[in-house]
Write an enzyme that holds these catalytic residues in place. Sequence first.
Site, mmCIF file in Angstrom:
data_model
loop_
_atom_site.group_PDB
_atom_site.id
_atom_site.type_symbol
_atom_site.label_atom_id
_atom_site.label_comp_id
_atom_site.label_asym_id
_atom_site.label_seq_id
_atom_site.Cartn_x
_atom_site.Cartn_y
_atom_site.Cartn_z
ATOM 1 N NE ARG A 1 42.755 43.441 37.132
ATOM 2 C CZ ARG A 1 43.927 43.192 37.718
ATOM 3 N NH1 ARG A 1 43.980 42.407 38.766
ATOM 4 N NH2 ARG A 1 45.041 43.709 37.226
ATOM 5 N NE ARG B 1 46.582 38.092 40.682
ATOM 6 C CZ ARG B 1 46.417 38.791 41.796
ATOM 7 N NH1 ARG B 1 46.003 40.043 41.736
ATOM 8 N NH2 ARG B 1 46.660 38.255 42.983
ATOM 9 C CB CYS C 1 47.803 43.120 47.812
ATOM 10 S SG CYS C 1 47.613 44.789 47.404
ATOM 11 C CG ASP D 1 50.267 39.434 39.205
ATOM 12 O OD1 ASP D 1 50.597 40.552 39.622
ATOM 13 O OD2 ASP D 1 50.291 39.126 37.993
ATOM 14 C CG HIS E 1 41.944 45.886 43.573
ATOM 15 N ND1 HIS E 1 43.199 45.356 43.655
ATOM 16 C CD2 HIS E 1 41.271 45.111 42.706
ATOM 17 C CE1 HIS E 1 43.284 44.291 42.879
ATOM 18 N NE2 HIS E 1 42.123 44.122 42.283
ATOM 19 C CD GLU F 1 43.291 42.920 49.798
ATOM 20 O OE1 GLU F 1 42.861 43.427 50.834
ATOM 21 O OE2 GLU F 1 43.934 43.566 48.954
ATOM 22 C CG ASP F 2 43.723 40.729 44.489
ATOM 23 O OD1 ASP F 2 42.967 41.551 45.037
ATOM 24 O OD2 ASP F 2 44.859 41.012 44.065
HETATM 25 C C1 CIR Z 1 47.457 42.776 39.637
HETATM 26 O O1 CIR Z 1 47.437 43.622 38.756
HETATM 27 O O2 CIR Z 1 46.544 41.963 39.767
HETATM 28 C C2 CIR Z 1 48.632 42.718 40.580
HETATM 29 N N1 CIR Z 1 49.804 43.085 39.891
HETATM 30 C C3 CIR Z 1 48.404 43.625 41.758
HETATM 31 C C4 CIR Z 1 47.286 43.151 42.638
HETATM 32 C C5 CIR Z 1 47.198 43.947 43.882
HETATM 33 N N2 CIR Z 1 46.165 43.448 44.706
HETATM 34 C C6 CIR Z 1 45.390 44.202 45.480
HETATM 35 O O3 CIR Z 1 45.462 45.420 45.461
HETATM 36 N N3 CIR Z 1 44.488 43.589 46.233
#
Ligand code: CIR
Length: 294
Positions: free
Chosen positions: A155, A106, A287, A81, A189, A86-87
């Site tokens: 999250r 992650r 993201c 991932d 999110h 962004e996360d």
């Molecule tokens: C997840 O589930 O963490 C990733 N497959 C998708 C994350 C997307 N990130 C975001 O919207 N900031």
Amino acid sequence: MQCLSISIFRQQLYRSRRSLHSIALSREIPASFASAISTHSKDKDGPISIPRARKQHSLYLEKLRERIPAICLPALEDYPDSVFVEDSVVAVGKRALITRQGHPTRRGEVDSIQTVLLQLGMEVFDMRKLSKNGLCDGGDCMYTGRHLFVGLSDRTNEEGCEVLRQTFEIIDEEIVIVPQVMQGGGVLHLKSAVSHIDNETILAPEGSVGDKVLEAMQAERRGYQVIRLPDTLACNAVSISNSALLVQDNNCKVSRNRLEQIAATKNMDIEFIDCSELAKKDGALTCCSVLLNL
Ligand code: CIR
């Protein structure tokens, strides 16, 4: 009277400077991307095509790079991932907070991001050192230039919000914790549902998910003009320095027309980008980059 208008002008100038992005961070898509977390069924959306995902991602980067320089980090094969940079971080001005991501698979993505931020001369804080149980995905944090909205989600938890508060309490703007209202709404999110165009305009989906999020944010009371769109994916837009808007390409003509109209009103360029392969893994446009204002 003159003093008042000068002070308003100064405020506006200061705000517009804060909206100027100087550099973007992103990351290549790993060959392991097909194993990324997804709420989508393979049958419905079809299997992931890595070449197609990479092509879409490089077009996205190209559009970003037409406006600002973008660092693209090498892929992390152990983290399927990790393209969703962004996360890993929440940044306001020169201050950044490295997150402890909500999903356990992650959590190793953040280290190389931290290294780059330090190299860029940012003041970097680390949630993993500041709290034992704090969790946060950057996708839950929306900094509009006037408010830092933080959405509680599967999250991002209360402890994570507390670290955000401590880290960013020095900034002038209010930090607004948005209660978890999106459960069951098919939205991962906060920014999967809402994003900002500038410091006074927010995009949000029509329907009950949008209603609930906007009410929880008290968006109108806080002075935001809200543009409602029928297509939720189109509500996740990347706004670069108040001058360009990158939007997920989609077949929804109404969303497209409304976005084109608002971009024209604000004198912004608009680009529609196909990121359908990333969307299969619940990724949207914001993201895939972190926009920094150094
Ligand atoms: C997840 O589930 O963490 C990733 N497959 C998708 C994350 C997307 N990130 C975001 O919207 N900031």
